[in-house]
Design a protein around this motif. Structure first.
Motif, PDB file in Angstrom:
ATOM      1  N   VAL A  11      34.910   1.986  99.316  1.00  0.00           N
ATOM      2  CA  VAL A  11      35.823   3.041  98.870  1.00  0.00           C
ATOM      3  C   VAL A  11      36.757   2.485  97.800  1.00  0.00           C
ATOM      4  O   VAL A  11      37.297   1.386  97.946  1.00  0.00           O
ATOM      5  N   TRP A  12      36.911   3.255  96.739  1.00  0.00           N
ATOM      6  CA  TRP A  12      37.934   2.990  95.731  1.00  0.00           C
ATOM      7  C   TRP A  12      38.966   4.102  95.855  1.00  0.00           C
ATOM      8  O   TRP A  12      38.611   5.286  95.910  1.00  0.00           O
ATOM      9  N   ARG A  13      40.232   3.758  95.879  1.00  0.00           N
ATOM     10  CA  ARG A  13      41.313   4.744  95.809  1.00  0.00           C
ATOM     11  C   ARG A  13      41.975   4.559  94.462  1.00  0.00           C
ATOM     12  O   ARG A  13      42.463   3.464  94.151  1.00  0.00           O
ATOM     13  N   LEU A  14      41.969   5.621  93.667  1.00  0.00           N
ATOM     14  CA  LEU A  14      42.427   5.518  92.287  1.00  0.00           C
ATOM     15  C   LEU A  14      43.570   6.489  91.998  1.00  0.00           C
ATOM     16  O   LEU A  14      43.576   7.618  92.508  1.00  0.00           O
ATOM     17  N   ALA A  15      44.488   6.051  91.165  1.00  0.00           N
ATOM     18  CA  ALA A  15      45.603   6.891  90.726  1.00  0.00           C
ATOM     19  C   ALA A  15      45.157   7.668  89.493  1.00  0.00           C
ATOM     20  O   ALA A  15      45.639   7.450  88.382  1.00  0.00           O
ATOM     21  N   ALA A  16      44.207   8.556  89.703  1.00  0.00           N
ATOM     22  CA  ALA A  16      43.664   9.395  88.634  1.00  0.00           C
ATOM     23  C   ALA A  16      43.090  10.649  89.276  1.00  0.00           C
ATOM     24  O   ALA A  16      42.638  10.606  90.426  1.00  0.00           O
ATOM     25  N   PRO A  17      43.115  11.763  88.547  1.00  0.00           N
ATOM     26  CA  PRO A  17      42.547  12.999  89.109  1.00  0.00           C
ATOM     27  C   PRO A  17      41.031  12.890  89.302  1.00  0.00           C
ATOM     28  O   PRO A  17      40.332  12.259  88.503  1.00  0.00           O
ATOM     29  N   ALA A  18      40.540  13.518  90.348  1.00  0.00           N
ATOM     30  CA  ALA A  18      39.113  13.465  90.666  1.00  0.00           C
ATOM     31  C   ALA A  18      38.226  13.883  89.486  1.00  0.00           C
ATOM     32  O   ALA A  18      37.218  13.216  89.227  1.00  0.00           O
ATOM     33  N   PRO A  19      38.556  14.948  88.732  1.00  0.00           N
ATOM     34  CA  PRO A  19      37.664  15.318  87.616  1.00  0.00           C
ATOM     35  C   PRO A  19      37.555  14.225  86.546  1.00  0.00           C
ATOM     36  O   PRO A  19      36.480  14.021  85.980  1.00  0.00           O
ATOM     37  N   ALA A  20      38.640  13.521  86.274  1.00  0.00           N
ATOM     38  CA  ALA A  20      38.600  12.440  85.273  1.00  0.00           C
ATOM     39  C   ALA A  20      37.740  11.278  85.773  1.00  0.00           C
ATOM     40  O   ALA A  20      36.974  10.682  85.009  1.00  0.00           O
ATOM     41  N   VAL A  21      37.846  10.960  87.046  1.00  0.00           N
ATOM     42  CA  VAL A  21      37.047   9.877  87.630  1.00  0.00           C
ATOM     43  C   VAL A  21      35.572  10.268  87.637  1.00  0.00           C
ATOM     44  O   VAL A  21      34.704   9.478  87.258  1.00  0.00           O
ATOM     45  N   TYR A  22      35.291  11.496  88.021  1.00  0.00           N
ATOM     46  CA  TYR A  22      33.905  11.974  88.033  1.00  0.00           C
ATOM     47  C   TYR A  22      33.306  11.886  86.625  1.00  0.00           C
ATOM     48  O   TYR A  22      32.179  11.412  86.445  1.00  0.00           O
ATOM     49  N   ALA A  23      34.066  12.313  85.626  1.00  0.00           N
ATOM     50  CA  ALA A  23      33.586  12.278  84.240  1.00  0.00           C
ATOM     51  C   ALA A  23      33.278  10.845  83.805  1.00  0.00           C
ATOM     52  O   ALA A  23      32.268  10.596  83.139  1.00  0.00           O
ATOM     53  N   ALA A  24      34.125   9.901  84.180  1.00  0.00           N
ATOM     54  CA  ALA A  24      33.878   8.496  83.823  1.00  0.00           C
ATOM     55  C   ALA A  24      32.628   7.973  84.526  1.00  0.00           C
ATOM     56  O   ALA A  24      31.823   7.257  83.926  1.00  0.00           O
ATOM     57  N   LEU A  25      32.445   8.323  85.788  1.00  0.00           N
ATOM     58  CA  LEU A  25      31.288   7.841  86.539  1.00  0.00           C
ATOM     59  C   LEU A  25      29.985   8.468  86.069  1.00  0.00           C
ATOM     60  O   LEU A  25      28.934   7.821  86.132  1.00  0.00           O
ATOM     61  N   GLU A  26      30.027   9.699  85.584  1.00  0.00           N
ATOM     62  CA  GLU A  26      28.780  10.312  85.123  1.00  0.00           C
ATOM     63  C   GLU A  26      28.366   9.796  83.748  1.00  0.00           C
ATOM     64  O   GLU A  26      27.218   9.943  83.355  1.00  0.00           O
ATOM     65  N   ARG A 104      45.571  11.734  92.465  1.00  0.00           N
ATOM     66  CA  ARG A 104      44.889  10.588  93.083  1.00  0.00           C
ATOM     67  C   ARG A 104      43.524  11.038  93.595  1.00  0.00           C
ATOM     68  O   ARG A 104      43.332  12.220  93.886  1.00  0.00           O
ATOM     69  N   CYS A 105      42.616  10.082  93.703  1.00  0.00           N
ATOM     70  CA  CYS A 105      41.311  10.421  94.263  1.00  0.00           C
ATOM     71  C   CYS A 105      40.742   9.256  95.052  1.00  0.00           C
ATOM     72  O   CYS A 105      41.221   8.130  94.973  1.00  0.00           O
ATOM     73  N   ARG A 106      39.725   9.589  95.798  1.00  0.00           N
ATOM     74  CA  ARG A 106      38.985   8.629  96.616  1.00  0.00           C
ATOM     75  C   ARG A 106      37.540   8.671  96.142  1.00  0.00           C
ATOM     76  O   ARG A 106      36.952   9.745  95.997  1.00  0.00           O
ATOM     77  N   VAL A 107      36.973   7.493  95.915  1.00  0.00           N
ATOM     78  CA  VAL A 107      35.575   7.382  95.507  1.00  0.00           C
ATOM     79  C   VAL A 107      34.831   6.633  96.609  1.00  0.00           C
ATOM     80  O   VAL A 107      35.144   5.487  96.904  1.00  0.00           O
ATOM     81  N   LEU A 108      33.876   7.307  97.211  1.00  0.00           N
ATOM     82  CA  LEU A 108      33.015   6.684  98.208  1.00  0.00           C
ATOM     83  C   LEU A 108      31.731   6.256  97.508  1.00  0.00           C
ATOM     84  O   LEU A 108      31.072   7.065  96.845  1.00  0.00           O
ATOM     85  N   PHE A 109      31.394   4.979  97.624  1.00  0.00           N
ATOM     86  CA  PHE A 109      30.148   4.457  97.067  1.00  0.00           C
ATOM     87  C   PHE A 109      29.222   4.127  98.221  1.00  0.00           C
ATOM     88  O   PHE A 109      29.619   3.467  99.185  1.00  0.00           O
ATOM     89  N   GLU A 110      27.971   4.592  98.116  1.00  0.00           N
ATOM     90  CA  GLU A 110      26.950   4.288  99.111  1.00  0.00           C
ATOM     91  C   GLU A 110      25.677   3.876  98.386  1.00  0.00           C
ATOM     92  O   GLU A 110      25.352   4.440  97.337  1.00  0.00           O
TER      93      GLU A 110
END
Length: 166
Positions: A11-26, A104-110
């Protein structure tokens, strides 16, 4: 127990909105800008959805991993890819808002994978714990790198360190 089989979860906990994190990961092509162990990233097919990354962690070997999108669901925050090449299996990021205000958002990696590279298969039994530790360091540095990258984008600094295809 198959020493060539690995299941990872983090799990990553990031000080960024979920849509911005999703956009970076995609945007897998940008991974080398923020993830130190991802040395190269490129699309391999027509349009998006398939690509290849070259990864090198602390241990002295590199992996070439083909990626094929299996699930791309921005509404659910899920990005999932099938992996082929030196590793065979799948990996998934699930991005969700974490806390009030949407900042803030949470990123679960599996990941569920098997080593296909001959060297890794030969060394799997004696070095299995070291391979797992190498992956843990890579994931820790990826989370830190993504946080810094997003902070740089939010601050107008651009965030990146290097080009996506070196």
């Amino acid at each position: 127990m198959d020493p060539n089989h690995y299941r990872f979860r983090g799990v990553w906990r990031l000080a960024a909105p979920a849509p911005a994190v999703y956009a970076a990961l995609e945007d897998v092509r940008s991974y080398p800008l923020w993830w130190p162990e991802v040395r190269e990233a490129r699309e391999t097919g027509v349009g998006s959805g398939s690509g290849e990354v070259v990864v090198r962690g602390l241990l002295p070997y590199r992996l070439v991993i083909g990626l094929e999108t299996r699930r791309h669901d921005p509404a659910a925050g899920v990005l999932e890819a099938a992996m082929r090449g030196d590793l065979v299996g799948w990996s998934r990021f699930t991005v969700t808002a974490d806390g009030p205000g949407g900042t803030r958002c949470r990123v679960l990696f599996e990941e569920d994978t098997r080593a296909a590279k001959a060297l890794l298969r030969r060394l799997a039994l004696p070095l299995h714990p070291l391979f797992r530790a190498n992956h843990a360091v890579m994931m820790h540095r990826g989370g830190r790198g993504l946080a810094a990258y997003l902070a740089g984008l939010a601050g107008g600094g651009g965030g990146g360190r290097r080009t996506a295809n070196r």
